[in-house]
Design a protein around this motif. Structure first.
Motif, mmCIF file in Angstrom:
data_model
loop_
_atom_site.group_PDB
_atom_site.id
_atom_site.type_symbol
_atom_site.label_atom_id
_atom_site.label_comp_id
_atom_site.label_asym_id
_atom_site.label_seq_id
_atom_site.Cartn_x
_atom_site.Cartn_y
_atom_site.Cartn_z
ATOM 1 N N LYS A 176 0.837 -1.194 0.000
ATOM 2 C CA LYS A 176 0.000 0.000 0.000
ATOM 3 C C LYS A 176 0.876 1.250 0.000
ATOM 4 O O LYS A 176 1.845 1.333 0.765
ATOM 5 N N GLN A 177 0.551 2.212 -0.865
ATOM 6 C CA GLN A 177 1.279 3.477 -0.966
ATOM 7 C C GLN A 177 0.292 4.636 -0.917
ATOM 8 O O GLN A 177 -0.822 4.535 -1.431
ATOM 9 N N GLN A 178 0.702 5.692 -0.296
ATOM 10 C CA GLN A 178 -0.139 6.890 -0.229
ATOM 11 C C GLN A 178 0.180 7.774 -1.437
ATOM 12 O O GLN A 178 1.062 8.627 -1.393
ATOM 13 N N LEU A 179 -0.532 7.551 -2.525
ATOM 14 C CA LEU A 179 -0.299 8.286 -3.756
ATOM 15 C C LEU A 179 -1.536 9.094 -4.128
ATOM 16 O O LEU A 179 -2.663 8.724 -3.777
ATOM 17 N N GLU A 180 -1.322 10.168 -4.838
ATOM 18 C CA GLU A 180 -2.439 10.993 -5.297
ATOM 19 C C GLU A 180 -3.266 10.212 -6.319
ATOM 20 O O GLU A 180 -2.718 9.509 -7.178
ATOM 21 N N ILE A 181 -4.592 10.333 -6.222
ATOM 22 C CA ILE A 181 -5.479 9.622 -7.143
ATOM 23 C C ILE A 181 -5.338 10.194 -8.556
ATOM 24 O O ILE A 181 -5.499 11.389 -8.780
ATOM 25 N N LYS A 182 -5.003 9.305 -9.504
ATOM 26 C CA LYS A 182 -4.818 9.689 -10.900
ATOM 27 C C LYS A 182 -5.972 9.189 -11.765
ATOM 28 O O LYS A 182 -6.323 9.803 -12.769
ATOM 29 N N GLU A 243 4.333 -1.540 -12.107
ATOM 30 C CA GLU A 243 3.400 -0.611 -12.754
ATOM 31 C C GLU A 243 1.973 -0.813 -12.252
ATOM 32 O O GLU A 243 1.252 0.157 -11.987
ATOM 33 N N LEU A 244 1.576 -2.067 -12.102
ATOM 34 C CA LEU A 244 0.205 -2.344 -11.661
ATOM 35 C C LEU A 244 0.013 -1.941 -10.196
ATOM 36 O O LEU A 244 -1.042 -1.406 -9.825
ATOM 37 N N GLU A 245 1.016 -2.185 -9.389
ATOM 38 C CA GLU A 245 0.959 -1.753 -7.985
ATOM 39 C C GLU A 245 0.732 -0.243 -7.902
ATOM 40 O O GLU A 245 -0.120 0.234 -7.142
ATOM 41 N N LYS A 246 1.465 0.509 -8.699
ATOM 42 C CA LYS A 246 1.327 1.965 -8.707
ATOM 43 C C LYS A 246 -0.054 2.375 -9.213
ATOM 44 O O LYS A 246 -0.702 3.258 -8.636
ATOM 45 N N ALA A 247 -0.514 1.721 -10.287
ATOM 46 C CA ALA A 247 -1.814 2.073 -10.874
ATOM 47 C C ALA A 247 -2.957 1.814 -9.892
ATOM 48 O O ALA A 247 -3.892 2.622 -9.781
ATOM 49 N N ILE A 248 -2.903 0.703 -9.174
ATOM 50 C CA ILE A 248 -3.966 0.406 -8.206
ATOM 51 C C ILE A 248 -3.942 1.427 -7.071
ATOM 52 O O ILE A 248 -4.994 1.929 -6.649
ATOM 53 N N ASN A 249 -2.749 1.750 -6.589
ATOM 54 C CA ASN A 249 -2.637 2.741 -5.517
ATOM 55 C C ASN A 249 -3.117 4.115 -5.959
ATOM 56 O O ASN A 249 -3.593 4.909 -5.140
ATOM 57 N N GLU A 250 -3.002 4.400 -7.263
ATOM 58 C CA GLU A 250 -3.405 5.701 -7.793
ATOM 59 C C GLU A 250 -4.872 5.730 -8.223
ATOM 60 O O GLU A 250 -5.324 6.742 -8.747
#
Length: 338
Positions: A176-182, A243-250
């Motif tokens: 889990k990462q705290q990323l801005e929703i894209k 990439e998928l990890e980042k996309a889901i977090n975003e």
């Protein structure tokens, strides 16, 4: 593919604990694992070549017809493993639902969340066959919580089965990462053809008027990644794990099949999700119904999906479960001898 991706955290931990994993698989699953671990030795296994009928009602009949091929493939698997062990000393085998990947003289583990295999009115038979296979292994690792609040329900929790069971907690390659929703919506497709393509075509049509940014991952593993843009939709043929990890977090919401590995990933990342089970797959249908009944995530059948159904998401909590810490050092003792 789900069986391959949920092995990724186990492979990482094997490396961290000074083992030298050999990746044995076939087809798209092998390609995916090669991309994730390009430096590891590869062993290609014979393919089960399981495909699904265009008519979900004929799924069981097709699987029955495929049984002779499946049994031949299991024997081929056993021979490939036996030949490999003759030339390469190994300390253990971890098989994620590969029935023939084991050896009588090597500690062998079977990974499954299906201690009970749902198949309609033949569930008793499919379960008995699967449990007989599991019993041939030294241990069975179940990727789920042992507690009453769990992900797999009656699939991974059954009384009267006297195998050496170890509950690992959910397995996920993601953090889990705290990323801005894209993206307001992330679509992740997976599973066998032709149903994967049927759902892709339907979603392209139904989501054309979606208000917000969409990331659409087709789940088609090819040599090169392709990315295209159509209005508010970014379209990928596939994504790597990173990439998928980042996309889901975003992403605010994920729309996907209700495959068990996908559910574990989304639970790890605490996401809201809308599920469309693969037609004819009793397991995915059961898991969808379970999560909806618990107020966690809505679902609908493939033919019934329309854009308006996504409005139901506001009434569901999303996938939020307790964090699980697995003692891999203790888990891997099986492979270290006396």
């Amino acid at each position: 593919m789900g069986h391959a991706t949920r092995c990724i955290p186990i492979i990482h931990e094997l490396i961290r604990h000074n083992f030298e994993p050999v990746i044995a698989s076939d087809g798209f699953a092998l390609q995916l694992l090669q991309k994730e671990f390009p430096k590891l030795e590869i062993l290609e296994l014979p393919s089960y070549n399981i495909s699904y009928s265009k008519n979900p009602k004929k799924l069981r009949l097709k699987l029955l017809k495929d049984t002779p091929h499946l049994l031949k493939t299991i024997k081929k698997e056993q021979k490939v493993i036996a030949d490999f062990i003759e030339s390469t000393p190994i300390s253990g085998i971890i098989s994620d639902n590969r029935f023939g990947v084991r050896h009588n003289n090597i500690p062998s583990v079977f990974v499954t969340h299906q201690l009970q295999v749902l198949s309609g009115n033949t569930t008793w038979l499919s379960t008995r066959i699967h449990q007989k296979i599991i019993s041939k292994f030294n241990e069975c690792w179940v990727p789920d919580y042992a507690s009453e609040k769990n992900l797999s329900g009656i699939l991974g929790h059954i009384e009267g089965f006297n195998a050496a069971l170890t509950y690992l907690g959910p397995l996920s390659r993601f953090e889990k990462q705290q990323l801005e929703i894209k993206y307001e919506l992330l679509v992740v497709l997976s599973g066998p053809e032709p149903q994967r393509t049927f759902l892709e075509e339907k979603l392209f049509h139904e989501l054309i008027n979606f208000k917000g940014n969409i990331c659409f991952v087709k789940g088609v593993i090819e040599q090169e990644q392709s990315i295209s843009q159509h209005k508010n939709m970014s379209i990928y043929n596939f994504m790597t794990s990173i990439e998928l990890e980042k996309a889901i977090n975003e992403s605010e919401v994920v729309l996907s099949r209700s495959g068990y590995t996908t559910i574990m990933d989304l639970a790890k990342l605490e996401k809201k999700a809308f599920f469309i089970p693969t037609p004819g797959q009793f397991e995915q249908e059961y898991l969808s119904e379970k999560l909806e009944s618990e107020g966690i995530a809505p679902f609908c059948n493939q033919d019934e999906f329309c854009l308006d159904l996504l409005a139901q998401l506001k009434n569901y909590s999303g996938l939020k479960f307790k964090e699980n810490r697995l003692n891999y050092k203790k888990l891997f003792r099986l492979f270290q001898g006396e």
